[in-house]
Scaffold this motif. Sequence first.
Motif, short mmCIF file in Angstrom:
data_model
loop_
_atom_site.label_atom_id
_atom_site.label_comp_id
_atom_site.label_asym_id
_atom_site.label_seq_id
_atom_site.Cartn_x
_atom_site.Cartn_y
_atom_site.Cartn_z
N VAL A 16 24.60 64.63 5.68
CA VAL A 16 25.71 63.71 5.92
C VAL A 16 26.77 63.96 4.86
O VAL A 16 26.50 63.86 3.66
CB VAL A 16 25.25 62.24 5.87
CG1 VAL A 16 26.41 61.31 6.21
CG2 VAL A 16 24.08 62.00 6.83
N ASP A 18 30.26 63.52 2.61
CA ASP A 18 30.86 62.39 1.90
C ASP A 18 31.83 61.67 2.83
O ASP A 18 32.65 62.31 3.51
CB ASP A 18 31.60 62.92 0.67
CG ASP A 18 31.94 61.81 -0.31
OD1 ASP A 18 31.17 60.83 -0.37
OD2 ASP A 18 32.95 61.95 -1.02
N ASP A 19 31.72 60.35 2.92
CA ASP A 19 32.56 59.50 3.77
C ASP A 19 32.27 59.66 5.26
O ASP A 19 33.03 59.16 6.10
CB ASP A 19 34.06 59.74 3.52
CG ASP A 19 34.49 59.28 2.14
OD1 ASP A 19 33.87 58.32 1.63
OD2 ASP A 19 35.41 59.88 1.57
N GLN A 20 31.20 60.35 5.64
CA GLN A 20 30.79 60.45 7.05
C GLN A 20 29.75 59.38 7.33
O GLN A 20 28.86 59.13 6.52
CB GLN A 20 30.21 61.84 7.34
CG GLN A 20 29.82 62.06 8.79
CD GLN A 20 29.20 63.44 9.03
OE1 GLN A 20 28.63 64.03 8.11
NE2 GLN A 20 29.33 63.94 10.24
N THR A 21 29.85 58.72 8.48
CA THR A 21 28.86 57.70 8.80
C THR A 21 27.54 58.33 9.20
O THR A 21 27.48 59.47 9.67
CB THR A 21 29.34 56.78 9.93
OG1 THR A 21 29.42 57.53 11.15
CG2 THR A 21 30.70 56.16 9.60
N THR A 80 27.93 54.55 5.12
CA THR A 80 27.98 55.91 4.57
C THR A 80 27.03 55.99 3.38
O THR A 80 26.97 55.05 2.56
CB THR A 80 29.41 56.26 4.12
OG1 THR A 80 29.88 55.26 3.20
CG2 THR A 80 30.35 56.32 5.30
#
Length: 353
Positions: A16, A18-21, A80
């Motif tokens: 995942v 950074d800043d991705q759900t 996140t």
Amino acid sequence: MSYEVTIEPLGETIEVEDDQTILDAALRAGIWLPHACCHGLCATCKVDVVDGEVEQGDASPFALMDFERDEGKCLACCATPTSDLVIEADIEEDADAEVHPVEDYAGVVVAIEALTPTAKSVIVELDRELKFQAGQYVNLHLPEIGQTRAFSLANSPSEKRRVELQIRHIPGGEATSFVHQQLKVGDKVDITGPYGRFFVRRSADADALFLACGTGISSPKSMILDLLEQGDDRNIKLFHGARNQTELYDRDLFEQLAADFKNFRYTPVLSQPNGDQTWEGAVGYVQDVAQSHLENDFRGHQAYLCGSPNMIDSAITVLMQGRLFERDIYFEKFISAADAAQQSQRSPLFKSI
């Protein structure tokens, strides 16, 4: 920077960014997690954080209450990671579900057709093939206004490079107003998908009953075309509702399909014909007309419902009165931005099926 998220009980580990759900990363990895609104409102994507830390994002306090946050729960569509994670999700396997990872596509508008005074068909040619299961939807990105909206795919999955989106104009809606008033052939748009868990359960020994209103016909159109193209011999019944004849579209297509395929029956229904002397078809609401035609006995069917939240709730009541129960009822509600705003003010503990 990225984090590793292990999803139990599958035992799958995904990266995942950074800043991705969590939900976006899972869907792009081809792993389905339960979800619906994708805006932190419905709580469908609630998971347990077994180990690690998350940023909760824009999760509604109604969908994710304070005590649930304290217990280590989060909404996958908003959360996140801020560390490596282990999460536990309530995942039900479905043998009829196809797995198509979510991807981004560049597209060009190649055709726009007025279907009704309030609905348009937008045909987009993609930069490569989009594989999807009939009944799924995509997110349409409109860079000119910085808006993203979800629309069902109305075309058959056999059409992989050109997709059809049937878009109703919502007064005051920025995205649909742009589509109806400014979008033109040749414009570039971006599409992300496929999304959704609305599909025909082909393994079931049951007839297929479709109830659809307005642009809710998009998904059933795709599903019916796919069934007939694949030579499915189950009985397929479509009850197609609109207020009046000017808002009843794709009628010629469905009537031709009914003439070509003996296992497909099409019933158009008008709720407000307003004294139209040329209309000789059914009058009322689609669920009530279906109830009358099938003599209030829906046993032996699987029902697929698509339309407004009120239509869905009413249809479920009618179907249950006719002895069809939850395990055989599938639906997709169309929720506008205004609906979502209203829903954000209401606790998910108080909602219909």
